[in-house]
Design a protein around this motif. Sequence first.
Motif, PDB file in Angstrom:
ATOM      1  N   HIS A 150       0.703  -1.149   0.118  1.00 38.86           N
ATOM      2  CA  HIS A 150      -0.049  -0.040  -0.096  1.00 38.86           C
ATOM      3  C   HIS A 150       0.682   1.079   0.036  1.00 38.86           C
ATOM      4  O   HIS A 150       1.813   1.403   0.909  1.00 38.86           O
ATOM      5  CB  HIS A 150      -0.956  -0.125   1.200  1.00 38.86           C
ATOM      6  N   HIS A 151       0.768   2.194  -0.986  1.00 33.98           N
ATOM      7  CA  HIS A 151       1.590   3.395  -1.020  1.00 33.98           C
ATOM      8  C   HIS A 151       0.681   4.493  -0.258  1.00 33.98           C
ATOM      9  O   HIS A 151      -0.338   4.842  -0.674  1.00 33.98           O
ATOM     10  CB  HIS A 151       1.644   3.750  -2.494  1.00 33.98           C
ATOM     11  N   HIS A 179      -5.901  -3.624   3.672  1.00 38.68           N
ATOM     12  CA  HIS A 179      -5.629  -2.796   2.544  1.00 38.68           C
ATOM     13  C   HIS A 179      -6.721  -2.071   2.361  1.00 38.68           C
ATOM     14  O   HIS A 179      -6.825  -0.785   2.022  1.00 38.68           O
ATOM     15  CB  HIS A 179      -4.964  -3.398   1.341  1.00 38.68           C
ATOM     16  N   HIS A 183      -7.688   2.028   2.682  1.00 37.40           N
ATOM     17  CA  HIS A 183      -8.124   3.144   1.419  1.00 37.40           C
ATOM     18  C   HIS A 183      -9.551   3.681   1.987  1.00 37.40           C
ATOM     19  O   HIS A 183     -10.022   4.865   1.245  1.00 37.40           O
ATOM     20  CB  HIS A 183      -8.333   2.205   0.348  1.00 37.40           C
TER      21      HIS A 183
HETATM   22 ZN   LIG Z   1      -3.324   1.123  -1.248  1.00 36.58          ZN
END
Ligand SMILES: [Zn+2]
Length: 222
Positions: A150-151, A179, A183
Amino acid sequence: MIVTAKIEKLENGKLVLKPDVDISRFLAQKRPRRVEVRLDDGRTISADQRRKIFAIIRDISLWSGQEPEELRLYLEWDFCSRCLREWFSLSNCDMTTAREFITYLIQFCFHWGVPTKDSLLTQTDDIGKYLYLCLENRRCAICNQPAEVHHVDRVGMGRDREAIVHVGLNAIALCRRHHEEAHRREKALFADYHIYGIELDRHLCKVLSLNQKPKGEVERGE
Ligand SMILES: [Zn+2]
Ligand SMILES: [Zn+2]
């Protein structure tokens, strides 16, 4: 040769050490020019660190079927031999050694896929190193299940994901479920578990197969 020493003084940037054993013969014969100095922070292993070490060793023991005591001695020996350090005792080693040994045990569990009773997030003593190991081994930082990257600095918002340079961007390893949650509510999730994104270096980009430099760019050394 590994020796311990007493710090006599620090003067004009020069450190004077008094070795606990006589090393004159070794110096005369081998004539070493450089040394590595590991500074003991003076604080000894905490009860909490000892509890974490025993908890992880219990998990490894249940997984491998080896006696915990025997296993502990083997793991301590392996840890010492890998880092070329002297033998230590869990009853009085310094906090830094204990912290590094816990990180070594976490790495061992990730490497061999040892199932643990609690997430290793609760056992780590060095959150930065733990988050790094999670990325390196693709394990969710929260629950240790297989993970995706995950960025934290959003990639893909109008930029071409394939062409982007990932080195230096912040990321964290999270399983599908966590994840998706990240978000929806990243800030709150990270605050709940005291986790954060860490900077991707070249090694992580390589093991995670993330693009390290834009296509067509000429390699310019480091
Ligand atoms: Zn992500
Ligand atoms: Zn997870």
